[in-house]
Design a protein around this motif. Structure first.
Motif, PDB file in Angstrom:
ATOM      1  N   LEU A 107       0.335  -0.188   1.719  1.00  0.00           N
ATOM      2  CA  LEU A 107       1.007  -1.333   1.952  1.00  0.00           C
ATOM      3  C   LEU A 107       0.469  -2.546   1.349  1.00  0.00           C
ATOM      4  CD1 LEU A 107       2.091  -0.562   5.721  1.00  0.00           C
ATOM      5  CD2 LEU A 107       3.349  -0.832   3.606  1.00  0.00           C
ATOM      6  N   LEU A 108      -0.939  -2.585   1.709  1.00  0.00           N
ATOM      7  CA  LEU A 108      -1.687  -3.755   0.695  1.00  0.00           C
ATOM      8  C   LEU A 108      -1.558  -3.695  -0.699  1.00  0.00           C
ATOM      9  CD1 LEU A 108      -5.073  -3.526   2.947  1.00  0.00           C
ATOM     10  CD2 LEU A 108      -3.271  -5.512   3.093  1.00  0.00           C
TER      11      LEU A 108
ATOM     12  N   VAL B 197      -1.852   4.749   4.563  1.00  0.00           N
ATOM     13  CA  VAL B 197      -0.756   4.188   4.915  1.00  0.00           C
ATOM     14  C   VAL B 197      -0.977   2.462   4.758  1.00  0.00           C
ATOM     15  CG1 VAL B 197       1.217   3.487   6.489  1.00  0.00           C
ATOM     16  CG2 VAL B 197       0.696   5.858   5.974  1.00  0.00           C
ATOM     17  N   ALA B 198      -1.925   1.970   5.325  1.00  0.00           N
ATOM     18  CA  ALA B 198      -2.337   0.786   5.328  1.00  0.00           C
ATOM     19  C   ALA B 198      -2.728   0.266   4.122  1.00  0.00           C
ATOM     20  CB  ALA B 198      -3.600   0.413   6.229  1.00  0.00           C
ATOM     21  N   LEU B 199      -3.517   1.035   3.248  1.00  0.00           N
ATOM     22  CA  LEU B 199      -3.853   0.680   1.853  1.00  0.00           C
ATOM     23  C   LEU B 199      -2.752   0.768   1.044  1.00  0.00           C
ATOM     24  CD1 LEU B 199      -7.318   2.812   1.735  1.00  0.00           C
ATOM     25  CD2 LEU B 199      -6.980   0.258   1.928  1.00  0.00           C
TER      26      LEU B 199
ATOM     27  N   TRP C 224      -3.259   7.409   8.319  1.00  0.00           N
ATOM     28  CA  TRP C 224      -2.878   5.960   8.739  1.00  0.00           C
ATOM     29  C   TRP C 224      -3.547   4.862   7.755  1.00  0.00           C
ATOM     30  CZ3 TRP C 224       1.492   5.210  10.930  1.00  0.00           C
ATOM     31  CH2 TRP C 224       1.854   5.823  12.059  1.00  0.00           C
ATOM     32  N   LEU C 225      -4.797   5.345   7.417  1.00  0.00           N
ATOM     33  CA  LEU C 225      -5.669   4.326   6.542  1.00  0.00           C
ATOM     34  C   LEU C 225      -4.903   4.335   5.416  1.00  0.00           C
ATOM     35  CD1 LEU C 225      -8.138   2.417   5.973  1.00  0.00           C
ATOM     36  CD2 LEU C 225      -9.556   4.590   5.573  1.00  0.00           C
TER      37      LEU C 225
END
Length: 315
Positions: free
Chosen positions: A11-12, A7-9, A4-5
């Motif tokens: 997206l950023l 995925v967040a990175l 999940w981290l």
């Protein structure tokens, strides 16, 4: 939790790449007026908007590398196509363009085709397999020939080449560069002595030359077309070239690689390439330029009022 981290990175990273591409693209278009010269490039180096775009592209690349360290390529790589959608929306708002149906269709084709191709590629490749020196030298020789051909073509026919040539050329070059960078990192990590002793410096020099030429192609493509077309070509062509080199030259295909998977990858890649082709023909800014606009961000000049006709005799 790490996925999940990642995925967040990712997206950023896509957001940074999208905003950076849009900033650089509009800065180049405002200064280059359809053609990029060395003098214009030197002006761009002192342009805050272009420098901001370069910084964002650097941050986005770093975030993407970090995400790949936390999750597999299957999780991270398909998220990169989000940058295409964000860039299209940002650029349309900046230029006050209305996105037509064919542009949305092209974006969907690029996104779907690229995601399926990368997903299939991850399932049938094993990057952990040992790479022979012959295979690495083959990639270097291929890239030397490619840099020579593309560089000479750009120098001789620069007045007749369109933005599509530069987008495709940059995507192919960056695909080769990514492969050589990964091979160099693998050599350094697997070194038993001094890390730099096992580095293939011919590969490093060739990759640097290809990266410089690819960067020039990207900036030239910004001058010749909208930034969302540029990022569409890169996000489609770059990973495809890397995967094909891994399968055909480096021998990274797993024993279970089947004809069906190959056909599916070829179909997905073809769909993504069709999406790039459609975008290059039907993007609203491309249509504006065909209509005769001198600057994509400015309307055509208003026609001059005609001189009044002299009154007829006797009136």
């Amino acid at each position: 939790m790490s996925q999940w981290l990642a995925v967040a990175l990712a997206l950023l990273s896509a957001l940074c790449l999208a905003v950076g591409t849009q900033q650089q693209g509009t800065a180049v278009a405002d200064h280059a007026h359809g053609r990029l010269s060395l003098r214009t490039f030197l002006v761009l180096l002192r342009t805050p908007r272009w420098s901001l775009g370069l910084a964002l592209l650097g941050v986005g690349t770093g975030l993407n590398v970090t995400a790949l360290g936390l999750a597999t390529v299957t999780v991270v790589q398909p998220i990169g196509v989000v940058a295409l959608v964000i860039t299209t929306l940002l650029h349309a708002r900046h230029r006050r363009l209305r996105i037509n149906r064919r542009t949305w269709t092209a974006i969907a084709l690029c996104t779907a085709g690229g995601a399926v191709f990368v997903t299939c590629a991850v399932a049938v490749t094993d990057p952990a397999q040992g790479i022979s020196q012959w295979a690495e030298h083959t990639v270097v020789v291929m890239l030397v020939v490619l840099v020579s051909v593309l560089g000479v073509s750009a120098a001789m026919f620069r007045r007749s080449l369109g933005g599509t040539f530069y987008v495709v050329g940059a995507g192919i070059l960056y695909g080769f560069v990514a492969v050589l960078v990964r091979l160099t990192i693998t050599r350094i990590q697997g070194s038993t002595g001094t890390p730099l002793d096992d580095v293939n410096w011919a590969a490093v020099v060739t990759a640097l030359a290809a990266a410089v030429l690819g960067g020039w192609f990207v900036q030239t493509a910004f001058a010749a077309g909208p930034p969302d077309l540029v990022i569409a070509g890169l996000t489609v062509i770059d990973p495809m070239v890397g995967v094909l080199l891994g399968l055909l030259v480096l021998g990274e295909a797993v024993p279970g690689f089947s004809v069906t998977t190959g056909i599916l990858m070829a179909g997905a890649g073809g769909i993504a390439i069709v999406g790039v082709a459609v975008l290059s023909q039907h993007h609203p800014e491309v249509l504006q330029r065909r209509a005769g606009l001198v600057r994509p961000d400015r309307p055509l000049p208003a026609p001059r009022p005609s001189a009044p006709r002299p009154a007829a005799p006797g009136r």
